[in-house]
Design a protein around this motif. Structure first.
Motif, PDB file in Angstrom:
ATOM      1  N   ARG A  14     -14.696  -2.446   0.171  1.00 33.12           N
ATOM      2  CA  ARG A  14     -15.399  -1.171   0.376  1.00 33.12           C
ATOM      3  C   ARG A  14     -14.422  -0.036   0.667  1.00 33.12           C
ATOM      4  NH1 ARG A  14     -18.846  -4.800   2.756  1.00 33.12           N
ATOM      5  NH2 ARG A  14     -18.078  -4.428   4.869  1.00 33.12           N
ATOM      6  N   LYS A  15     -13.390  -0.321   1.433  1.00 33.84           N
ATOM      7  CA  LYS A  15     -12.427   0.713   1.819  1.00 33.84           C
ATOM      8  C   LYS A  15     -11.443   1.067   0.707  1.00 33.84           C
ATOM      9  CE  LYS A  15     -10.642   0.905   5.999  1.00 33.84           C
ATOM     10  NZ  LYS A  15     -11.232   1.922   6.817  1.00 33.84           N
ATOM     11  N   PHE A  16     -11.012   0.051  -0.064  1.00 32.69           N
ATOM     12  CA  PHE A  16      -9.887   0.250  -0.976  1.00 32.69           C
ATOM     13  C   PHE A  16     -10.201  -0.036  -2.443  1.00 32.69           C
ATOM     14  CE2 PHE A  16      -8.080  -0.931   3.204  1.00 32.69           C
ATOM     15  CZ  PHE A  16      -7.468   0.286   3.491  1.00 32.69           C
ATOM     16  N   GLY A  17     -11.446  -0.281  -2.752  1.00 31.48           N
ATOM     17  CA  GLY A  17     -11.829  -0.582  -4.133  1.00 31.48           C
ATOM     18  C   GLY A  17     -11.880  -2.074  -4.369  1.00 31.48           C
ATOM     19  N   ARG A  18     -12.886  -2.516  -5.064  1.00 31.82           N
ATOM     20  CA  ARG A  18     -13.115  -3.951  -5.233  1.00 31.82           C
ATOM     21  C   ARG A  18     -12.254  -4.606  -6.310  1.00 31.82           C
ATOM     22  NH1 ARG A  18     -17.130  -4.885  -1.871  1.00 31.82           N
ATOM     23  NH2 ARG A  18     -18.783  -3.380  -1.589  1.00 31.82           N
ATOM     24  N   LYS A  19     -11.972  -3.900  -7.387  1.00 36.77           N
ATOM     25  CA  LYS A  19     -11.254  -4.533  -8.503  1.00 36.77           C
ATOM     26  C   LYS A  19      -9.961  -3.788  -8.819  1.00 36.77           C
ATOM     27  CE  LYS A  19     -15.316  -6.510 -10.640  1.00 36.77           C
ATOM     28  NZ  LYS A  19     -16.089  -6.668 -11.865  1.00 36.77           N
ATOM     29  N   HIS A  20      -8.900  -4.574  -8.961  1.00 34.61           N
ATOM     30  CA  HIS A  20      -7.580  -4.044  -9.301  1.00 34.61           C
ATOM     31  C   HIS A  20      -6.935  -5.022 -10.280  1.00 34.61           C
ATOM     32  CE1 HIS A  20      -7.820  -1.225  -5.896  1.00 34.61           C
ATOM     33  NE2 HIS A  20      -8.415  -2.235  -5.283  1.00 34.61           N
ATOM     34  N   GLU A  21      -5.956  -4.545 -11.011  1.00 33.33           N
ATOM     35  CA  GLU A  21      -5.240  -5.402 -11.952  1.00 33.33           C
ATOM     36  C   GLU A  21      -3.770  -5.004 -11.952  1.00 33.33           C
ATOM     37  OE1 GLU A  21      -5.687  -6.129 -16.657  1.00 33.33           O
ATOM     38  OE2 GLU A  21      -7.543  -6.306 -15.481  1.00 33.33           O
ATOM     39  N   PHE A  22      -2.906  -6.003 -11.888  1.00 31.88           N
ATOM     40  CA  PHE A  22      -1.470  -5.759 -11.829  1.00 31.88           C
ATOM     41  C   PHE A  22      -0.735  -6.730 -12.740  1.00 31.88           C
ATOM     42  CE2 PHE A  22      -3.148  -4.522  -7.699  1.00 31.88           C
ATOM     43  CZ  PHE A  22      -2.612  -3.264  -7.544  1.00 31.88           C
ATOM     44  N   VAL A  23       0.399  -6.310 -13.243  1.00 26.76           N
ATOM     45  CA  VAL A  23       1.334  -7.225 -13.889  1.00 26.76           C
ATOM     46  C   VAL A  23       2.346  -7.567 -12.807  1.00 26.76           C
ATOM     47  CG1 VAL A  23       3.055  -7.493 -15.697  1.00 26.76           C
ATOM     48  CG2 VAL A  23       0.966  -6.191 -16.155  1.00 26.76           C
ATOM     49  N   ALA A  24       2.348  -8.844 -12.418  1.00 29.68           N
ATOM     50  CA  ALA A  24       3.172  -9.258 -11.279  1.00 29.68           C
ATOM     51  C   ALA A  24       3.573 -10.723 -11.433  1.00 29.68           C
ATOM     52  CB  ALA A  24       2.387  -9.057  -9.991  1.00 29.68           C
ATOM     53  N   ARG A  25       4.493 -11.139 -10.582  1.00 26.68           N
ATOM     54  CA  ARG A  25       4.959 -12.528 -10.590  1.00 26.68           C
ATOM     55  C   ARG A  25       4.182 -13.410  -9.623  1.00 26.68           C
ATOM     56  NH1 ARG A  25       9.976  -9.753 -10.176  1.00 26.68           N
ATOM     57  NH2 ARG A  25      10.945  -9.629 -12.201  1.00 26.68           N
ATOM     58  N   SER A  26       3.680 -12.809  -8.535  1.00 20.03           N
ATOM     59  CA  SER A  26       3.089 -13.625  -7.478  1.00 20.03           C
ATOM     60  C   SER A  26       2.086 -12.811  -6.667  1.00 20.03           C
ATOM     61  CB  SER A  26       4.202 -14.107  -6.538  1.00 20.03           C
ATOM     62  OG  SER A  26       4.747 -12.999  -5.830  1.00 20.03           O
ATOM     63  N   PRO A  27       1.278 -13.495  -5.866  1.00 22.21           N
ATOM     64  CA  PRO A  27       0.381 -12.773  -4.961  1.00 22.21           C
ATOM     65  C   PRO A  27       1.141 -11.843  -4.013  1.00 22.21           C
ATOM     66  CG  PRO A  27      -0.308 -15.045  -5.137  1.00 22.21           C
ATOM     67  CD  PRO A  27       1.025 -14.933  -5.835  1.00 22.21           C
ATOM     68  N   ARG A  28       2.323 -12.247  -3.614  1.00 16.05           N
ATOM     69  CA  ARG A  28       3.145 -11.402  -2.739  1.00 16.05           C
ATOM     70  C   ARG A  28       3.450 -10.070  -3.424  1.00 16.05           C
ATOM     71  NH1 ARG A  28       8.003 -14.249   0.095  1.00 16.05           N
ATOM     72  NH2 ARG A  28       6.209 -15.097   1.138  1.00 16.05           N
ATOM     73  N   ASP A  29       3.761 -10.109  -4.728  1.00 20.19           N
ATOM     74  CA  ASP A  29       4.017  -8.883  -5.487  1.00 20.19           C
ATOM     75  C   ASP A  29       2.761  -8.010  -5.553  1.00 20.19           C
ATOM     76  OD1 ASP A  29       6.611  -9.731  -5.968  1.00 20.19           O
ATOM     77  OD2 ASP A  29       6.212 -10.375  -8.027  1.00 20.19           O
ATOM     78  N   VAL A  30       1.600  -8.641  -5.689  1.00 22.30           N
ATOM     79  CA  VAL A  30       0.345  -7.899  -5.752  1.00 22.30           C
ATOM     80  C   VAL A  30       0.082  -7.183  -4.428  1.00 22.30           C
ATOM     81  CG1 VAL A  30      -2.158  -8.114  -5.959  1.00 22.30           C
ATOM     82  CG2 VAL A  30      -0.669  -9.355  -7.529  1.00 22.30           C
ATOM     83  N   ILE A  31       0.280  -7.873  -3.321  1.00 20.34           N
ATOM     84  CA  ILE A  31       0.070  -7.251  -2.006  1.00 20.34           C
ATOM     85  C   ILE A  31       1.036  -6.087  -1.824  1.00 20.34           C
ATOM     86  CG2 ILE A  31       0.234  -7.609   0.493  1.00 20.34           C
ATOM     87  CD1 ILE A  31      -0.852 -10.469  -0.069  1.00 20.34           C
ATOM     88  N   SER A  32       2.261  -6.259  -2.273  1.00 26.95           N
ATOM     89  CA  SER A  32       3.238  -5.179  -2.197  1.00 26.95           C
ATOM     90  C   SER A  32       2.782  -3.979  -3.039  1.00 26.95           C
ATOM     91  CB  SER A  32       4.599  -5.669  -2.681  1.00 26.95           C
ATOM     92  OG  SER A  32       5.533  -4.632  -2.670  1.00 26.95           O
TER      93      SER A  32
END
Length: 70
Positions: A14-32
């Motif tokens: 609700r605060k930051f948007g429900r759906k996002h998409e990234f090209v990344a290597r790992s979940p850690r990269d996504v959080i970053s």
């Protein structure tokens, strides 16, 4: 690298948007990436424990993943 689709549920979504998409290597990269691209996201994660809010990163296993595997 691969395309990772992200669904933020509950208050986080609700605060930051429900759906996002990234090209990344790992979940850690996504959080970053979320932390750098969305104002207030990093601060929310850092302070969440003070409000007894916890998070779970889920991949193929619905039980979530261990921090070391991120």
């Amino acid at each position: 690298m691969k395309t990772i689709k992200v669904k933020l549920l509950g208050e986080l979504g609700r605060k930051f948007g429900r759906k996002h998409e990234f090209v990344a290597r790992s979940p850690r990269d996504v959080i970053s990436a979320l932390s750098h691209q969305i104002e207030g996201f990093k601060e929310y994660l850092v302070c969440a424990h003070e409000n007894n809010i916890v998070f779970k990163v889920v991949d193929k296993d619905s039980d979530g993943m261990e921090y070391e595997n991120m």
